[in-house]
Write a protein that holds these residues in place. Structure first.
Motif, mmCIF file in Angstrom:
data_model
loop_
_atom_site.group_PDB
_atom_site.id
_atom_site.type_symbol
_atom_site.label_atom_id
_atom_site.label_comp_id
_atom_site.label_asym_id
_atom_site.label_seq_id
_atom_site.Cartn_x
_atom_site.Cartn_y
_atom_site.Cartn_z
ATOM 1 N N LEU A 178 -12.550 33.111 -87.287
ATOM 2 C CA LEU A 178 -12.420 32.917 -85.853
ATOM 3 C C LEU A 178 -12.824 31.656 -85.432
ATOM 4 C CD1 LEU A 178 -11.425 34.344 -83.218
ATOM 5 C CD2 LEU A 178 -13.934 35.640 -83.239
ATOM 6 N N ILE A 179 -14.221 31.377 -85.961
ATOM 7 C CA ILE A 179 -15.006 30.094 -85.200
ATOM 8 C C ILE A 179 -14.061 28.775 -85.761
ATOM 9 C CG2 ILE A 179 -16.901 28.697 -85.290
ATOM 10 C CD1 ILE A 179 -17.081 31.060 -83.650
ATOM 11 N N LEU A 182 -11.100 28.733 -83.777
ATOM 12 C CA LEU A 182 -11.194 28.323 -82.393
ATOM 13 C C LEU A 182 -11.324 26.791 -82.319
ATOM 14 C CD1 LEU A 182 -11.845 28.838 -79.380
ATOM 15 C CD2 LEU A 182 -14.273 29.403 -80.126
ATOM 16 N N SER A 183 -12.267 26.088 -83.313
ATOM 17 C CA SER A 183 -12.252 24.852 -83.246
ATOM 18 C C SER A 183 -11.092 23.786 -83.537
ATOM 19 C CB SER A 183 -13.531 24.429 -84.488
ATOM 20 O OG SER A 183 -14.667 25.322 -83.985
ATOM 21 N N ALA A 185 -8.020 24.763 -82.825
ATOM 22 C CA ALA A 185 -7.361 24.752 -81.442
ATOM 23 C C ALA A 185 -7.897 23.896 -80.692
ATOM 24 C CB ALA A 185 -7.263 26.346 -80.756
ATOM 25 N N ALA A 207 -18.197 26.256 -80.264
ATOM 26 C CA ALA A 207 -18.301 26.941 -81.378
ATOM 27 C C ALA A 207 -19.808 27.390 -81.389
ATOM 28 C CB ALA A 207 -17.911 26.269 -82.540
ATOM 29 N N VAL A 210 -20.478 29.816 -78.452
ATOM 30 C CA VAL A 210 -20.105 31.174 -78.920
ATOM 31 C C VAL A 210 -20.809 32.021 -79.688
ATOM 32 C CG1 VAL A 210 -17.900 32.423 -79.822
ATOM 33 C CG2 VAL A 210 -17.551 30.692 -78.148
#
Length: 554
Positions: A178-179, A182-183, A185, A207, A210
């Motif tokens: 997930l991290i 996200l990074s 993206a 990141a 979060v």
């Protein structure tokens, strides 16, 4: 101005306050870009995050201060990651430092020997092949941290690495995924928001926040490497045996060649943008000094970084001062904020390096080679697969040897030895065409005396063409009294061709056949003169053109 004068000294002569403000701004921005990359490349190379930063600070400062480019930014790059990781796994840190020092000495030697321009002639299929191969290897190496796999040992070899990943795929940490996603993206879409602030820095900050706010169970720099030091290291000379140094010559040579190619390529790209011209030999000397210094302070190999160099230009950097500012800013960040870096998730760094791998892959050019000559495609694929499956050292060695053999083959194909047909001009176009297909060179309006044979050599007369020369001229007509060798279309010849030339001259002597040379160019003449062949044949047997030769012989 001397070719060994650093660009810094040249630019300072007309330096102004306005230029300093631009260089200061560019240097700060480039430092922010280099910060996450240096940490990520240090970790991915099998060393500590601090060592990645030391390299960017020490080598980056020296490359700018002593280099031959106005805007070059130096530091650790993805190209070295694969070979550095392999050296650390096999020889440890002492081995890496030794290889880096040896590579630095080699680069300085190449610069002082003025080999800067020669390195640019390394065939492009080789550079594309190993660059794309390195990109694939970098991408593969980041899968572990991106997926959060639990591995006891992460092997260096590609096939073994993929096998281990497959065996431990059930240990995926979905928080890390997930991290990482996200990074990724942020890295992909942030440039649409702003190009002034680097996406890599935003990805790291988001990141990290979060993970800290949610308390996600993901691997961070701190959980993997412990406390990070902000102390400046003291220089140390490694202790290695002579046998280890012999084993490290290959990796050191690869670092030197790869660093030279990448730094000069980056300088050429920069020249095209700013309309300047770098000093390639001074750049190599500076790269060598920087790598020696980096090794002494426990850093890793460094070279010119294309992406950071372009970012420097786009943000107003116009002199080496910008690169020196970038190094100083990185030093201040390390001294003041290094302890905070321990909170950075490894999945976010993995995402940054995945983007680095994509950007350096040259996949569009790689695909275009499938429409290139088969020989170039062969060199490309051979270099690529050996880089990925085995190692970069072997890839460059085999790629260069293969390219050299294919070059010989091309030169041999280009070179021709044809019989010359001379007549009074009554030849029809159809007769001329049929003789051309039969390997005959046609001359209109001239005729050969009885017992005189003429041959024309076309193309570079190198070792690849020497056998063709001897094969075509071995069987002389039994009634031949003289042979004319027309060399007007021979731009150059080498030692092997000289041997073939001597052999043919000896054959003519045995058969008592006179040898005449027509239209020889400057370089072949020089080769024959130095070898004493001109004297043996006799200067009177050399004519500037065929008409004069036939007039004298007839």
């Amino acid at each position: 101005m001397s070719v060994f004068t650093p660009k810094l000294f040249t630019t300072l002569k007309s330096y102004t306050k306005e230029l300093f403000i631009k260089d200061l701004t560019a240097g700060v921005i480039v430092a922010i870009i280099a910060l996450p990359l240096s940490i990520a490349l240090g970790i991915a190379s099998g060393v500590t995050p601090e060592q990645g930063l030391f390299t960017a600070i020490i080598a980056g400062f020296l490359i700018s201060m002593l280099g031959g480019s106005r805007v070059q930014i130096g530091g650790p790059t993805g190209a070295f990651m694969v070979i550095v990781y392999g050296i650390v796994m096999e020889f440890g840190m002492n081995g890496l430092i030794t290889a880096t020092l040896m590579a630095g000495v080699m680069m300085m030697a190449m610069g002082f020997l003025r080999l800067g321009s020669i390195i640019k002639f390394i065939p492009y299929p080789i550079t594309t092949g190993f660059t794309t191969g390195i990109a694939v290897t970098i991408f593969t190496s980041q899968i572990k941290d991106f997926l959060g796999l639990q591995l006891e040992h992460n092997p260096a070899e590609f096939l073994e690495k993929v096998s281990v990943y497959a065996e431990h795929i059930d240990t995926v940490n979905w928080n890390s995924v997930l991290i990482g996603a996200l990074s990724l993206a942020i890295l992909i879409f942030w440039p649409k928001v702003s190009r002034k602030v680097p996406g890599s820095l935003i990805a790291l900050i988001v990141a990290t926040v979060v993970v800290q706010v949610t308390g996600m169970d993901v691997a961070t720099i701190g959980s993997t490497f412990g406390e990070l030091s902000s102390k400046i290291p003291t220089p140390q000379i490694p202790t290695v045996s002579l046998s280890e140094m012999r084993m490290l010559i290959g990796p050191a040579f690869t670092i030197a060649i790869l660093g030279s190619i990448e730094s000069l390529l980056s300088a050429v790209v920069a020249d095209g943008i700013i309309g300047s011209k770098h000093r390639s030999n001074m750049e190599l000397v500076a790269q060598g000094v920087a790598n020696i210094a980096s090794g002494l302070f426990g850093g890793i190999p460094a070279t010119g970084a294309i992406a950071r160099t372009v970012a420097n230009i786009k943000n107003g950097g116009s002199t080496p001062v910008a690169g020196m500012v970038h190094a100083v800013v990185l030093l201040l960040i390390m001294l003041l904020f290094m302890p905070l870096a321990k909170m950075i998730p490894l999945a976010a760094l993995a995402a940054i390096l995945i983007i680095v791998a994509y950007n350096m892959s040259d996949w569009r050019e790689f695909i275009e080679y499938f429409h290139a000559p088969k020989s170039d495609l062969l060199v490309l694929l051979t270099t690529f697969f050996i880089t990925v499956i085995f190692d970069l050292v072997l890839a460059i060695e085999i790629g260069m040897v293969l390219a050299a053999f294919l070059f010989m083959k091309r030169m041999s194909d280009v070179a021709e030895v044809n019989s010359v047909v001379l007549d009074s001009g009554e030849e029809t176009d159809q007769d001329t065409e049929s003789r051309g297909k039969a390997g005959l060179s046609f001359r209109e309006g001239l005729s050969l005396p009885k017992g005189v044979i003429a041959y024309e050599i076309s193309g570079p007369f190198f070792f690849g063409a020497a056998d063709k020369f001897l094969d075509n001229l071995t069987d002389l007509d039994a009634h031949a009294k003289a042979v004319l060798l027309i060399m007007t279309r021979v731009p150059a010849m080498d030692a092997t061709a000289l041997f073939a030339f001597r052999s043919f001259k000896q054959m003519c002597n045995r058969r008592k056949v006179a040898l005449y040379i027509i239209g020889i160019n400057e370089q072949p003449w020089s080769v024959l003169e130095k070898a004493g062949v001109i004297e043996k044949i006799g200067a009177e047997h050399f004519y500037p053109n065929l008409e004069m030769a036939l007039k004298q012989i007839g």
